[in-house]
Motif scaffolding. Structure first.
Motif, PDB file in Angstrom:
ATOM      1  N   LEU A 137       2.962  -4.581 -11.811  1.00 18.58           N
ATOM      2  CA  LEU A 137       1.788  -3.808 -11.392  1.00 18.58           C
ATOM      3  C   LEU A 137       1.750  -2.423 -12.029  1.00 18.58           C
ATOM      4  O   LEU A 137       0.675  -1.895 -12.356  1.00 18.58           O
ATOM      5  CB  LEU A 137       1.776  -3.662  -9.861  1.00 18.58           C
ATOM      6  CG  LEU A 137       1.828  -4.970  -9.047  1.00 18.58           C
ATOM      7  CD1 LEU A 137       1.894  -4.664  -7.554  1.00 18.58           C
ATOM      8  CD2 LEU A 137       0.593  -5.818  -9.337  1.00 18.58           C
ATOM      9  N   MET A 138       2.945  -1.829 -12.213  1.00 14.07           N
ATOM     10  CA  MET A 138       2.986  -0.455 -12.733  1.00 14.07           C
ATOM     11  C   MET A 138       2.487  -0.349 -14.167  1.00 14.07           C
ATOM     12  O   MET A 138       2.082   0.734 -14.614  1.00 14.07           O
ATOM     13  CB  MET A 138       4.423   0.085 -12.653  1.00 14.07           C
ATOM     14  CG  MET A 138       4.820   0.612 -11.301  1.00 14.07           C
ATOM     15  SD  MET A 138       3.767   1.979 -10.766  1.00 14.07           S
ATOM     16  CE  MET A 138       4.291   3.254 -11.905  1.00 14.07           C
ATOM     17  N   VAL A 192      -4.930   5.511 -12.296  1.00 15.93           N
ATOM     18  CA  VAL A 192      -5.316   4.103 -12.124  1.00 15.93           C
ATOM     19  C   VAL A 192      -4.379   3.482 -11.091  1.00 15.93           C
ATOM     20  O   VAL A 192      -3.170   3.705 -11.133  1.00 15.93           O
ATOM     21  CB  VAL A 192      -5.172   3.354 -13.474  1.00 15.93           C
ATOM     22  CG1 VAL A 192      -5.341   1.847 -13.296  1.00 15.93           C
ATOM     23  CG2 VAL A 192      -6.163   3.902 -14.500  1.00 15.93           C
ATOM     24  N   GLU A 193      -4.933   2.729 -10.154  1.00 18.32           N
ATOM     25  CA  GLU A 193      -4.082   2.059  -9.146  1.00 18.32           C
ATOM     26  C   GLU A 193      -3.234   0.983  -9.805  1.00 18.32           C
ATOM     27  O   GLU A 193      -3.751   0.225 -10.649  1.00 18.32           O
ATOM     28  CB  GLU A 193      -4.957   1.374  -8.095  1.00 18.32           C
ATOM     29  CG  GLU A 193      -5.475   2.324  -7.071  1.00 18.32           C
ATOM     30  CD  GLU A 193      -5.434   1.728  -5.663  1.00 18.32           C
ATOM     31  OE1 GLU A 193      -4.976   0.583  -5.481  1.00 18.32           O
ATOM     32  OE2 GLU A 193      -5.865   2.437  -4.748  1.00 18.32           O
ATOM     33  N   PRO A 200       0.812  -1.227   0.000  1.00 15.10           N
ATOM     34  CA  PRO A 200       0.000   0.000   0.000  1.00 15.10           C
ATOM     35  C   PRO A 200       0.846   1.279   0.000  1.00 15.10           C
ATOM     36  O   PRO A 200       0.470   2.259  -0.651  1.00 15.10           O
ATOM     37  CB  PRO A 200      -0.822  -0.112   1.290  1.00 15.10           C
ATOM     38  CG  PRO A 200      -0.842  -1.580   1.605  1.00 15.10           C
ATOM     39  CD  PRO A 200       0.442  -2.146   1.092  1.00 15.10           C
ATOM     40  N   ALA A 201       1.984   1.277   0.690  1.00 10.25           N
ATOM     41  CA  ALA A 201       2.809   2.502   0.751  1.00 10.25           C
ATOM     42  C   ALA A 201       3.395   2.803  -0.631  1.00 10.25           C
ATOM     43  O   ALA A 201       3.393   3.950  -1.095  1.00 10.25           O
ATOM     44  CB  ALA A 201       3.927   2.320   1.789  1.00 10.25           C
ATOM     45  N   LYS A 202       3.875   1.751  -1.319  1.00 13.74           N
ATOM     46  CA  LYS A 202       4.433   1.963  -2.662  1.00 13.74           C
ATOM     47  C   LYS A 202       3.341   2.389  -3.643  1.00 13.74           C
ATOM     48  O   LYS A 202       3.566   3.214  -4.520  1.00 13.74           O
ATOM     49  CB  LYS A 202       5.106   0.678  -3.160  1.00 13.74           C
ATOM     50  CG  LYS A 202       6.436   0.374  -2.486  1.00 13.74           C
ATOM     51  CD  LYS A 202       7.070  -0.836  -3.175  1.00 13.74           C
ATOM     52  CE  LYS A 202       8.246  -1.366  -2.399  1.00 13.74           C
ATOM     53  NZ  LYS A 202       8.683  -2.671  -2.898  1.00 13.74           N
ATOM     54  N   THR A 203       2.151   1.805  -3.469  1.00 14.34           N
ATOM     55  CA  THR A 203       1.033   2.176  -4.343  1.00 14.34           C
ATOM     56  C   THR A 203       0.689   3.651  -4.172  1.00 14.34           C
ATOM     57  O   THR A 203       0.543   4.393  -5.158  1.00 14.34           O
ATOM     58  CB  THR A 203      -0.205   1.310  -4.001  1.00 14.34           C
ATOM     59  OG1 THR A 203       0.105  -0.032  -4.315  1.00 14.34           O
ATOM     60  CG2 THR A 203      -1.430   1.744  -4.793  1.00 14.34           C
ATOM     61  N   ALA A 216       2.563   6.061  -3.042  1.00  7.93           N
ATOM     62  CA  ALA A 216       3.643   6.924  -3.556  1.00  7.93           C
ATOM     63  C   ALA A 216       3.596   6.992  -5.078  1.00  7.93           C
ATOM     64  O   ALA A 216       3.794   8.058  -5.683  1.00  7.93           O
ATOM     65  CB  ALA A 216       4.997   6.394  -3.078  1.00  7.93           C
ATOM     66  N   ALA A 217       3.307   5.847  -5.716  1.00  4.25           N
ATOM     67  CA  ALA A 217       3.259   5.823  -7.185  1.00  4.25           C
ATOM     68  C   ALA A 217       2.116   6.696  -7.691  1.00  4.25           C
ATOM     69  O   ALA A 217       2.281   7.474  -8.645  1.00  4.25           O
ATOM     70  CB  ALA A 217       3.091   4.386  -7.681  1.00  4.25           C
TER      71      ALA A 217
END
Ligand SMILES: Cc1cc2nc3c(=O)[nH]c(=O)nc-3n(C[C@H](O)[C@H](O)[C@H](O)COP(=O)(O)O)c2cc1C
Length: 354
Positions: A300-301, A106-107, A83-86, A88-89
């Protein structure tokens, strides 16, 4: 035609020791057919496809040639949501989404799973001759099923250690992929912070480390590069970037135009598109995110950057498009796939006869 080393041609059942690289989003059935009919290994990059898309492409390619074909898949470690990386992205992508009028980012999420039993079942219904993998090999049971069907298995190594691992786990030939290569770097064993070796240093080390044929990849785009790779002990080459400006290339025109304009001094590795290092022609997005060391896990990215990639292809700037290309991009020409193969063969033969 005489080649100094027949091992790869014999193994893959091809005339020339040249593999047209599988390139997800860029290779196409038309490219694979043209490359195969010109005597090279024709390849399809199937990593970002649904089973139905794979079936359509594999059927089209098979209808166009009775020569050997290679189907390629990613075998990345399944990603873990963080969740933290998401968060931040999403924050970092916000200004790009705003600038392009795309609404809320978009997540990051998974769109294409790693190669699994379901895809293996579909693959084996399509009688592949050669199956290649990027980022390692699939589970031993999947490797065994593919081998049981009489297919040849290839995979990329970026170190001698990875090459040994691939040989021990079932690869019939190793693609030695150097730092210069376009697209994703295929590393899959811990590197302890070490750099990825360039093709010139990597190929002889891998040739010494394994008994199976070695295919040199990365920065090879003309006969000089192929002849050099053969002199280093490679049994053949895998070439991607040199095919990007062909009419058979499926990528967007913005990509093809950038390839034809690029000099070769203008590429970089970026992790900001997919979450893994891939070599791209430098653009505003890659340059702007160059200092960001952490992104959500590959792949994911891909989902989060898809809208900005598509929008900047459509607006013709390519400012956030994944302009994958290798360091030899300055040698790419606007030719057909068949012309590229014929030129590569002719140039190499001329050098070898000297
Ligand atoms: C546009 C593009 C897409 C790529 N996609 C894949 C892929 O889907 N699977 C794969 O194994 N390698 C992929 N690669 C890497 C190639 O297999 C190969 O290692 C690389 O193209 C060799 O370097 P070169 O581009 O300098 O010829 C890609 C390369 C490019 C340029």
């Amino acid at each position: 035609m005489n080649w100094p080393n027949a091992r790869l041609c014999d193994l893959l059942n091809i005339e020339h020791p040249i593999v047209q690289a599988p390139m997800a989003g860029a290779s196409s059935p038309e490219m694979a057919i043209a490359a195969a009919n010109a005597g090279a290994m024709g390849s399809l990059g199937c990593a970002l496809q649904t089973p139905d898309q794979f079936i359509a492409d594999a059927s089209a390619a098979r209808a166009g040639t009775n020569r050997a074909l290679n189907y390629n898949f990613f075998v990345h470690t399944p990603p873990v949501d963080d969740p933290a990386k998401t968060a931040a992205a999403i924050e970092r992508l916000g200004p790009w989404y705003d600038m392009l009028g795309l609404g809320e980012p978009v997540e990051p999420h998974e769109t294409h799973p790693t190669f699994d039993q379901a895809m293996c079942d579909v693959l084996l219904e399509h009688a592949p001759n050669v199956v290649s993998f990027h980022f390692g090999l699939p589970d031993a049971s999947l490797v065994a099923q593919i081998k049981d069907k009489g297919c040849t298995i290839l995979s990329s190594a970026t170190s001698a250690l990875e090459a040994e691992w691939l040989e021990q786990n079932g690869a019939d030939a190793i693609i030695a992929q150097g730092y210069e290569a376009g697209g994703h770097n295929g590393w899959f064993l811990p590197r302890n912070g070490a750099d990825v070796a360039g093709t010139m240093a990597l190929v002889p080390r891998i040739v010494d480390a394994v008994n199976v044929p070695v295919i040199a990849a990365g920065g090879i785009a003309d006969g000089r590069g192929i002849a050099a790779a053969l002199m280093l002990g490679a049994a053949g080459v895998q070439i991607g970037t040199a095919f990007l400006a062909t009419p058979e290339c499926r990528s967007h025109d913005v990509h093809k135009d950038a390839v034809l304009r690029a000099t070769g001094d203008d590429t970089m590795h970026s992790i900001a598109f997919s979450g893994r290092a891939a070599r791209t022609i430098t653009n505003d997005y890659a340059r702007g995110m160059a200092n960001v060391a952490e992104w959500p896990d590959f792949p994911l990215m891909n989902a989060a950057t898809a809208p900005i990639r598509a929008a900047t292809a459509k607006d013709g700037t390519g400012a956030a498009f994944a302009l994958w290309a290798g360091q030899a991009v300055g040698l790419a020409r606007a030719e057909t796939t068949a012309e590229v193969v014929e030129r590569l063969v002719g140039e190499t033969q001329t050098i070898l006869k000297r």
